[in-house]
Scaffold this motif. Sequence first.
Motif, short mmCIF file in Angstrom:
data_model
loop_
_atom_site.label_atom_id
_atom_site.label_comp_id
_atom_site.label_asym_id
_atom_site.label_seq_id
_atom_site.Cartn_x
_atom_site.Cartn_y
_atom_site.Cartn_z
N ASP A 58 17.03 -38.03 -18.08
CA ASP A 58 18.09 -37.38 -18.84
C ASP A 58 17.84 -35.89 -19.03
N SER A 59 17.00 -35.31 -18.14
CA SER A 59 16.64 -33.89 -18.28
C SER A 59 16.83 -33.16 -16.96
N THR A 60 16.64 -31.87 -16.98
CA THR A 60 16.75 -31.04 -15.78
C THR A 60 15.77 -29.88 -15.88
N MET A 61 15.50 -29.25 -14.75
CA MET A 61 14.66 -28.06 -14.73
C MET A 61 15.54 -26.82 -14.82
N GLN A 62 15.10 -25.84 -15.57
CA GLN A 62 15.85 -24.60 -15.71
C GLN A 62 14.91 -23.42 -15.45
N VAL A 63 15.41 -22.46 -14.66
CA VAL A 63 14.60 -21.30 -14.27
C VAL A 63 14.99 -20.11 -15.14
N TRP A 64 13.97 -19.37 -15.62
CA TRP A 64 14.20 -18.26 -16.53
C TRP A 64 13.45 -17.02 -16.04
N THR A 65 13.94 -15.87 -16.51
CA THR A 65 13.20 -14.63 -16.30
C THR A 65 13.33 -13.77 -17.56
N LEU A 66 12.41 -12.84 -17.72
CA LEU A 66 12.41 -11.94 -18.87
C LEU A 66 12.50 -10.51 -18.35
N PRO A 67 13.74 -10.00 -18.14
CA PRO A 67 13.90 -8.63 -17.62
C PRO A 67 13.28 -7.58 -18.53
N ASN A 68 13.47 -7.75 -19.84
CA ASN A 68 12.87 -6.85 -20.83
C ASN A 68 12.97 -7.51 -22.20
N PRO A 84 15.05 -6.53 -10.69
CA PRO A 84 13.75 -7.10 -11.06
C PRO A 84 12.62 -6.14 -10.75
N GLN A 85 11.59 -6.19 -11.57
CA GLN A 85 10.47 -5.28 -11.46
C GLN A 85 9.16 -6.04 -11.32
N PRO A 86 8.13 -5.42 -10.73
CA PRO A 86 6.81 -6.05 -10.69
C PRO A 86 6.34 -6.38 -12.11
N GLU A 87 5.60 -7.48 -12.23
CA GLU A 87 5.08 -7.99 -13.50
C GLU A 87 6.16 -8.59 -14.39
N GLN A 88 7.37 -8.75 -13.88
CA GLN A 88 8.41 -9.43 -14.66
C GLN A 88 8.09 -10.92 -14.73
N LEU A 89 8.29 -11.52 -15.89
CA LEU A 89 7.94 -12.92 -16.11
C LEU A 89 9.03 -13.85 -15.59
N TYR A 90 8.61 -14.92 -14.90
CA TYR A 90 9.50 -16.00 -14.47
C TYR A 90 8.88 -17.32 -14.92
N GLU A 91 9.72 -18.29 -15.27
CA GLU A 91 9.19 -19.59 -15.69
C GLU A 91 10.22 -20.69 -15.47
N ILE A 92 9.71 -21.91 -15.46
CA ILE A 92 10.56 -23.10 -15.35
C ILE A 92 10.28 -23.98 -16.56
N THR A 93 11.33 -24.42 -17.22
CA THR A 93 11.18 -25.33 -18.36
C THR A 93 11.94 -26.62 -18.10
N ILE A 94 11.59 -27.66 -18.84
CA ILE A 94 12.33 -28.91 -18.82
C ILE A 94 13.32 -28.88 -19.98
N ILE A 116 7.31 -25.63 -21.03
CA ILE A 116 7.16 -24.82 -19.82
C ILE A 116 6.29 -25.57 -18.83
N VAL A 117 6.78 -25.79 -17.61
CA VAL A 117 5.99 -26.49 -16.60
C VAL A 117 5.36 -25.54 -15.61
N GLY A 118 5.87 -24.31 -15.52
CA GLY A 118 5.29 -23.33 -14.61
C GLY A 118 5.75 -21.93 -14.95
N LYS A 119 4.85 -20.95 -14.82
CA LYS A 119 5.23 -19.57 -15.09
C LYS A 119 4.37 -18.64 -14.23
N GLY A 120 4.89 -17.42 -14.02
CA GLY A 120 4.16 -16.44 -13.21
C GLY A 120 4.81 -15.08 -13.32
N PHE A 121 4.07 -14.07 -12.89
CA PHE A 121 4.56 -12.69 -12.94
C PHE A 121 4.87 -12.21 -11.53
N ALA A 122 5.93 -11.41 -11.43
CA ALA A 122 6.44 -10.99 -10.13
C ALA A 122 5.57 -9.92 -9.50
#
Length: 240
Positions: free
Chosen positions: A167-177, A205-215, A230-236
């Motif tokens: 009953d869930s899904t994965m959602q992709v996020w980023t933090l521009p600022n 998008p810029q280097p070191e920008q945060l991206y993540e996937i949540t349930i 949060i199931v996964g995260k990383g910086f660009a």
Amino acid sequence: MTTTPVSHSEVDRAEDYVLGLLDAREEAALEDEIERDPALRAAVARARDRFHELDLTVQPVAMTPGLWQRIEAALPSADTTKTASVITPPRAANDNPVRRWRIAALSGMAAAGILAAALLVTPPQQPQAQVVAVLVDNAGEPLAIVEDYGDRSSRVTPLANIDVPADSTMQVWTLPNEDLGPVSLGLLDQSETTLLDNGPSLPLPQPEQLYEITIEQEGGSPTGRPTGPIVGKGFAKRPL
């Protein structure tokens, strides 16, 4: 020691040999002559040096699966080739230059045909990603790759299976600022490469920008912000 100069016809043979245009019998005969004739051997060496510069300018191109099979299917049949060979006019006794131009013309036609076939079966090249982020889980294992094109689209390539409740899904996020806060790039229905429409226009998008996937719950976060684990995260990083 005096070396006999190599004639123009021998230079032609040396170049044909280096380019691989001789048949098996001609190639074997010329290799025997190379062992005995230093001038011919030098002509072959010069041809190799000259054509090596052309090799260095060639960039490798990846062919799509099945391309050669489609090209072969489009070529004339063996019967057609036989018929064509019957009506070929006889060659002159000394036609090295004519033969070279004929080979060059046929090679150019073949190359043009292959290029046309490749353009027909090869999809348009993807735009260059502005940034790439490798998302890792809590154990530091790579989970997914996010390629952000900066044109309101991004591509997510999973690197491992992600356990998502029914009953869930994965959602992709980023933090521009910090002012914008986390912004959703889209939903992943299953663990497969997905091209996402980022939705609202975002800053490039810029280097070191945060991206993540949540349930998140089915249909995505109800608040427009990450609410689930949060199931996964990383910086660009900027691709080279």
